[in-house]
Design a protein around this motif. Structure first.
Motif, PDB file in Angstrom:
ATOM      1  N   MET A   7      -1.824  -0.017  10.924  1.00 20.06           N
ATOM      2  CA  MET A   7      -1.745  -0.082   9.286  1.00 20.06           C
ATOM      3  C   MET A   7      -2.270   1.221   8.683  1.00 20.06           C
ATOM      4  N   LEU A   8      -3.228   1.976   9.192  1.00 23.64           N
ATOM      5  CA  LEU A   8      -3.558   3.109   8.563  1.00 23.64           C
ATOM      6  C   LEU A   8      -3.036   4.261   8.880  1.00 23.64           C
ATOM      7  N   GLN A   9      -2.222   4.323  10.097  1.00 23.15           N
ATOM      8  CA  GLN A   9      -1.268   5.415  10.528  1.00 23.15           C
ATOM      9  C   GLN A   9       0.046   5.231   9.699  1.00 23.15           C
ATOM     10  N   GLY A  10       0.616   4.113   9.611  1.00 24.81           N
ATOM     11  CA  GLY A  10       1.490   3.735   8.635  1.00 24.81           C
ATOM     12  C   GLY A  10       1.604   4.030   7.307  1.00 24.81           C
ATOM     13  N   TYR A  11       0.523   3.948   6.772  1.00 28.14           N
ATOM     14  CA  TYR A  11       0.257   4.386   5.211  1.00 28.14           C
ATOM     15  C   TYR A  11       0.294   5.793   5.138  1.00 28.14           C
ATOM     16  N   ALA A  12      -0.398   6.445   6.323  1.00 23.69           N
ATOM     17  CA  ALA A  12      -0.555   8.048   6.084  1.00 23.69           C
ATOM     18  C   ALA A  12       0.690   8.706   6.519  1.00 23.69           C
ATOM     19  N   ARG A  13       1.369   8.083   7.175  1.00 18.34           N
ATOM     20  CA  ARG A  13       2.830   8.483   7.233  1.00 18.34           C
ATOM     21  C   ARG A  13       3.902   8.281   6.071  1.00 18.34           C
ATOM     22  N   LEU A  14       3.498   7.280   5.490  1.00 20.43           N
ATOM     23  CA  LEU A  14       4.569   6.822   4.187  1.00 20.43           C
ATOM     24  C   LEU A  14       3.949   7.996   3.122  1.00 20.43           C
ATOM     25  N   LEU A  15       2.858   8.073   3.014  1.00 24.62           N
ATOM     26  CA  LEU A  15       2.179   9.149   2.133  1.00 24.62           C
ATOM     27  C   LEU A  15       2.639  10.422   2.474  1.00 24.62           C
ATOM     28  N   LYS A  16       2.720  10.808   3.530  1.00 19.70           N
ATOM     29  CA  LYS A  16       3.469  12.270   3.793  1.00 19.70           C
ATOM     30  C   LYS A  16       4.928  12.314   3.667  1.00 19.70           C
ATOM     31  N   ALA A  17       5.670  11.326   3.811  1.00 20.23           N
ATOM     32  CA  ALA A  17       6.995  11.098   3.828  1.00 20.23           C
ATOM     33  C   ALA A  17       7.209  11.149   2.271  1.00 20.23           C
ATOM     34  N   ARG A  18       6.465  10.885   1.566  1.00 21.13           N
ATOM     35  CA  ARG A  18       6.612  10.867   0.065  1.00 21.13           C
ATOM     36  C   ARG A  18       6.025  11.917  -0.633  1.00 21.13           C
ATOM     37  N   GLY A  19       5.764  13.134   0.134  1.00 22.46           N
ATOM     38  CA  GLY A  19       5.349  14.446  -0.048  1.00 22.46           C
ATOM     39  C   GLY A  19       3.833  14.640  -0.488  1.00 22.46           C
ATOM     40  N   GLY A  20       3.058  13.509  -0.127  1.00 28.69           N
ATOM     41  CA  GLY A  20       1.644  13.675  -0.200  1.00 28.69           C
ATOM     42  C   GLY A  20       0.969  14.444   0.806  1.00 28.69           C
ATOM     43  N   GLN A  21      -0.293  14.924   0.394  1.00 27.70           N
ATOM     44  CA  GLN A  21      -1.010  15.688   1.569  1.00 27.70           C
ATOM     45  C   GLN A  21      -2.390  15.263   1.750  1.00 27.70           C
ATOM     46  N   VAL A  22      -2.784  15.268   3.025  1.00 27.65           N
ATOM     47  CA  VAL A  22      -4.146  14.804   3.461  1.00 27.65           C
ATOM     48  C   VAL A  22      -4.790  16.220   3.952  1.00 27.65           C
ATOM     49  N   VAL A  23      -6.137  16.384   3.414  1.00 28.26           N
ATOM     50  CA  VAL A  23      -6.945  17.372   3.770  1.00 28.26           C
ATOM     51  C   VAL A  23      -8.203  16.782   4.289  1.00 28.26           C
ATOM     52  N   THR A  24      -8.384  17.049   5.722  1.00 29.55           N
ATOM     53  CA  THR A  24      -9.452  16.602   6.475  1.00 29.55           C
ATOM     54  C   THR A  24     -10.536  17.670   6.653  1.00 29.55           C
ATOM     55  N   SER A  25     -11.704  17.345   7.098  1.00 26.45           N
ATOM     56  CA  SER A  25     -12.753  18.048   7.518  1.00 26.45           C
ATOM     57  C   SER A  25     -13.182  19.162   6.162  1.00 26.45           C
ATOM     58  N   ALA A  26     -13.213  18.177   4.914  1.00 24.26           N
ATOM     59  CA  ALA A  26     -13.592  18.826   3.772  1.00 24.26           C
ATOM     60  C   ALA A  26     -14.269  17.937   2.794  1.00 24.26           C
ATOM     61  N   PRO A  27     -15.587  18.288   3.234  1.00 22.82           N
ATOM     62  CA  PRO A  27     -16.595  17.455   2.198  1.00 22.82           C
ATOM     63  C   PRO A  27     -16.492  17.935   0.809  1.00 22.82           C
ATOM     64  N   VAL A  28     -16.866  17.174  -0.186  1.00 25.36           N
ATOM     65  CA  VAL A  28     -16.514  17.560  -1.487  1.00 25.36           C
ATOM     66  C   VAL A  28     -18.043  17.976  -1.967  1.00 25.36           C
ATOM     67  N   THR A  29     -18.243  19.232  -2.499  1.00 26.93           N
ATOM     68  CA  THR A  29     -19.424  19.754  -2.952  1.00 26.93           C
ATOM     69  C   THR A  29     -19.601  19.835  -4.430  1.00 26.93           C
ATOM     70  N   ALA A  30     -18.379  19.917  -5.181  1.00 35.06           N
ATOM     71  CA  ALA A  30     -18.430  20.109  -6.783  1.00 35.06           C
ATOM     72  C   ALA A  30     -17.495  19.282  -7.130  1.00 35.06           C
ATOM     73  N   ILE A  31     -17.764  18.526  -8.503  1.00 36.38           N
ATOM     74  CA  ILE A  31     -16.631  18.029  -9.161  1.00 36.38           C
ATOM     75  C   ILE A  31     -16.921  18.223 -10.735  1.00 36.38           C
ATOM     76  N   ARG A  32     -16.212  18.688 -11.600  1.00 39.76           N
ATOM     77  CA  ARG A  32     -16.360  18.665 -12.910  1.00 39.76           C
ATOM     78  C   ARG A  32     -15.212  18.465 -13.613  1.00 39.76           C
ATOM     79  N   ARG A  33     -15.333  18.098 -14.745  1.00 38.71           N
ATOM     80  CA  ARG A  33     -13.986  17.857 -15.853  1.00 38.71           C
ATOM     81  C   ARG A  33     -13.957  19.065 -16.579  1.00 38.71           C
ATOM     82  N   GLY A  34     -12.780  19.669 -16.285  1.00 32.78           N
ATOM     83  CA  GLY A  34     -12.325  20.711 -17.252  1.00 32.78           C
ATOM     84  C   GLY A  34     -11.669  20.136 -18.521  1.00 32.78           C
ATOM     85  N   HIS A  35     -10.950  21.104 -19.265  1.00 30.43           N
ATOM     86  CA  HIS A  35     -10.290  20.817 -20.543  1.00 30.43           C
ATOM     87  C   HIS A  35      -9.316  19.752 -20.286  1.00 30.43           C
TER      88      HIS A  35
END
Length: 367
Positions: A145-173
C-alpha cells in the motif's frame, strides 16, 4: 521542486497517500526526516482492516476507505486485503463492553465459548462468557500500500525528499517557508502529517498545538504453538483491549495493547509493560510463553477525543492538519487522503457534513 504548490511534512502512510491524491491537482513535495518512508508508526502497524473499529466518525472513514482497499486503482493491481477475521473475547465483567462494541456495528456474530475455542483451539473456555466475531476483518498489505501510493505520487509528478529533518518553518507574505535538511522549500499550503511530531511541527510553524498525544504500543513475536496451524486463526483478544494476538508470517504477534503517553521518539518496548501483557495473554490460553523471538513498539497519536484531525487551521492561512489518527491510521488513510485532497482543492468531500465537521480542527477552537 523547492517551490511546489503544497508541502507535506511526514512520509508515513497518511502523508504519502494524501500527497498522491493531491498530486493529481497540484505540484507536491513530501518532506520526511528519516531515510525511508513509513519508518515509524506505518511500518509497525498491526496491519488489519476492521470496519467496526473506532467511534462513529472512524467507522464512516472505514466505510469510505473500503472500496480503495478492495480495488486500489493506481496503487496496486489487486486488492490490498486478505482474509483474517477478528475474535473479541469477554468475561462476565466485560459483557457491557462487548455489547457497547456491538451497538451500531454490522457483520458481527455473537458466539459461545465453545465456538471461540473452535476458531482458536488454545483459548481457555472457562475464561470466556461470550465472544464477538467479525468475519470480514482483513489483513492489510501495508508495505504494498505504502509503496503503491509512493509510486502514484511520483507518477503524478510529486517529489519525496528523505533524510530531511525540518528545522524551521515560518509564514511569509504568501507562502510557507520550510527549511529541511539544510534546503529551503516554499509553498502556499503546508500539510502537517507528521504523526507523533504533529504538535512540535505546529509549534515550529507558530501554530497553536492541538494536544496530539503519542502513545506507545508494544508487541512481541512468539513461535507458533506446537501442533497448531495458526495461518487461518483470526486476530483474537480481550474486548477490554488488555491484550490481543494475531498470526504473522507463521508466528504469533502478541501485544499488551498498551497506551502509555510518551514524548515523540523512535519507540522501543518497555520490558515490564511487555511482560505484564504477555502474562495477561498467558492467562487466556493453554500454551505458556517460552520464548520471545522479537519485540518492538510504535507510537499511536491521539487527539483528546480520539478522532483524527483533518482540515485547515482556522488561525493559520494554508496550514492543514492531518494528524491524530491513533491506531486507525493505515485503515483510514485512503479516506483521509481523499478528504484532504477535496478540502485543499475546494472539491466536494465524499463524506457527510457531520463527519467532516467531526474531523475539523475547528472543533478545538469553538467556545
Amino acid at each position: 521542486m523547492t517551490h511546489p504548490d503544497i508541502i507535506v511534512i511526514g512520509g508515513g502512510i497518511a502523508g504519502i497517500s494524501a500527497a498522491a491524491e493531491l498530486a493529481a491537482h497540484a505540484r507536491v513535495t513530501v518532506i520526511e526526516t528519516e531515510a525511508q518512508l513509513g519508518y515509524h508508526s506505518t511500518g509497525r502497524s498491526a496491519a488489519i482492516f476492521i470496519r467496526n473499529y473506532g467511534n462513529a466518525t472512524l467507522r464512516a472513514l472505514n466505510a469510505a476507505a473500503a472500496p480503495v482497499f478492495e480495488a486500489p486503482e493506481g496503487i496496486s493491481d489487486r486488492s490490498l486485503l486478505s482474509p483474517r477475521g477478528e475474535l473479541l473475547l469477554a468475561g462476565e465483567d466485560e459483557l457491557g463492553t462487548l455489547q457497547a462494541y456491538c451497538d451500531g456495528a454490522s457483520g458481527i456474530d455473537l458466539l459461545e465459548a465453545t465456538d471461540a475455542v473452535d476458531l482458536v483451539p488454545i483459548l481457555r473456555p472457562e475464561r470466556i462468557v461470550r465472544a464477538a466475531l467479525e468475519r470480514d476483518a482483513q489483513d492489510i498489505d501495508v508495505d504494498r500500500m505504502l509503496q503503491g501510493y509512493a509510486r502514484l505520487l511520483k507518477a503524478r509528478g510529486g517529489q519525496v525528499v528523505t533524510s530531511a529533518p525540518v528545522t524551521a518553518i515560518r509564514r511569509g507574505h504568501a507562502a510557507w517557508q520550510v527549511t529541511a535538511g539544510d534546503r529551503p522549500f516554499t509553498a502556499p499550503v503546508l500539510v502537517n502529517a507528521a504523526g507523533a511530531w504533529a504538535d512540535p511541527v505546529a509549534r515550529l510553524a507558530g501554530v497553536a498545538p492541538l494536544g496530539i498525544t503519542p502513545m506507545r504500543r508494544s508487541a512481541a513475536l512468539l513461535p507458533a504453538p506446537k501442533g497448531h496451524d495458526i495461518s487461518r486463526w483470526p486476530l483474537f483478544g480481550s474486548i477490554s483491549e488488555t491484550w490481543y494476538a494475531k498470526p504473522d508470517a507463521g508466528k504469533l504477534m502478541v501485544s499488551p495493547a498498551d497506551e502509555d503517553p510518551v514524548a515523540p521518539h523512535d519507540a522501543w518496548p518497555d520490558d515490564m509493560v511487555l511482560a505484564e501483557g504477555l502474562h495477561r495473554y498467558e492467562q487466556a490460553v493453554t500454551v505458556p510463553v517460552t520464548r520471545v523471538d522479537h519485540s518492538w513498539a510504535g507510537l499511536r497519536s491521539f487527539a483528546a477525543d480520539r478522532t483524527p484531525v483533518a482540515g485547515f487551521a482556522p488561525e493559520a492561512d494554508g496550514f492543514f492538519w492531518l494528524a491524530g489518527q491513533g491506531g486507525y491510521g493505515v485503515q483510514t488513510a485512503p479516506a483521509l487522503a481523499q478528504l484532504t485532497a477535496a478540502l485543499v482543492t475546494g472539491a466536494e468531500p465524499g463524506l457527510s457534513d457531520a463527519t467532516v465537521a467531526a474531523l475539523s480542527p475547528a472543533r478545538f477552537h469553538s467556545s
